[in-house]
Design a protein around this motif. Sequence first.
Motif, PDB file in Angstrom:
ATOM      1  N   ASP A  21       8.176 -52.219  29.117  1.00 25.73           N
ATOM      2  CA  ASP A  21       6.838 -52.604  29.536  1.00 25.73           C
ATOM      3  C   ASP A  21       6.435 -51.787  30.761  1.00 25.73           C
ATOM      4  OD1 ASP A  21       6.510 -54.539  27.583  1.00 25.73           O
ATOM      5  OD2 ASP A  21       7.448 -56.096  28.812  1.00 25.73           O
ATOM      6  N   ALA A  22       5.248 -51.199  30.697  1.00 30.51           N
ATOM      7  CA  ALA A  22       4.731 -50.439  31.830  1.00 30.51           C
ATOM      8  C   ALA A  22       4.049 -51.401  32.801  1.00 30.51           C
ATOM      9  CB  ALA A  22       3.736 -49.397  31.342  1.00 30.51           C
ATOM     10  N   LEU A  23       4.215 -51.144  34.086  1.00 35.55           N
ATOM     11  CA  LEU A  23       3.616 -51.984  35.117  1.00 35.55           C
ATOM     12  C   LEU A  23       2.544 -51.173  35.831  1.00 35.55           C
ATOM     13  CD1 LEU A  23       3.567 -54.570  36.836  1.00 35.55           C
ATOM     14  CD2 LEU A  23       5.306 -53.512  38.269  1.00 35.55           C
ATOM     15  N   PHE A  24       1.325 -51.672  35.798  1.00 39.47           N
ATOM     16  CA  PHE A  24       0.216 -51.007  36.462  1.00 39.47           C
ATOM     17  C   PHE A  24      -0.422 -51.965  37.455  1.00 39.47           C
ATOM     18  CE2 PHE A  24       0.521 -48.779  32.432  1.00 39.47           C
ATOM     19  CZ  PHE A  24       0.411 -47.460  32.818  1.00 39.47           C
ATOM     20  N   ASN A  25      -0.810 -51.439  38.595  1.00 36.56           N
ATOM     21  CA  ASN A  25      -1.584 -52.206  39.569  1.00 36.56           C
ATOM     22  C   ASN A  25      -2.981 -51.624  39.593  1.00 36.56           C
ATOM     23  OD1 ASN A  25       0.530 -53.851  40.423  1.00 36.56           O
ATOM     24  ND2 ASN A  25       1.229 -52.318  41.880  1.00 36.56           N
TER      25      ASN A  25
END
Length: 135
Positions: A21-25
């Motif tokens: 899973d990619a984590l983006f802010n």
Amino acid sequence: MRILAFIVAFLLTSNLLTAQDALFNHYGKSEGLSSNEIYDIAQDNDGYIWLATQAGIDKFDGYTFTHFGQHGGLSGSLVYSIEVEQKSGDLWIGTINGLDVLRYSEQKFETVELRNHDGELDKQVQNIFIDKNHN
């Protein structure tokens, strides 16, 4: 049959390896960014992220934004381009009113006067490129 089993095993294994899973802010004005319109991004030698915006430039340390605008020494608030000179650490800034440089050693903005072939002041710098000789 062995080839088919190998292919199936390979496909299953490769899917497991890439299924992270990619984590983006998401950052915007409510998180401290001066404008939601970003024209350019650069990272300096100390790891800070610099953002060219409609309202000046923002320096991001991974947690908070520090804003620099016309009142802080920039020649114009609309910034199109940012480029870091790796050798000196200087930050070159192209604005609607010309070219500025943030000298790393002094932490001070300077405006660079540009003239066209007729000797007239040339404004609006939209792109900056630094070659391998640091020009």
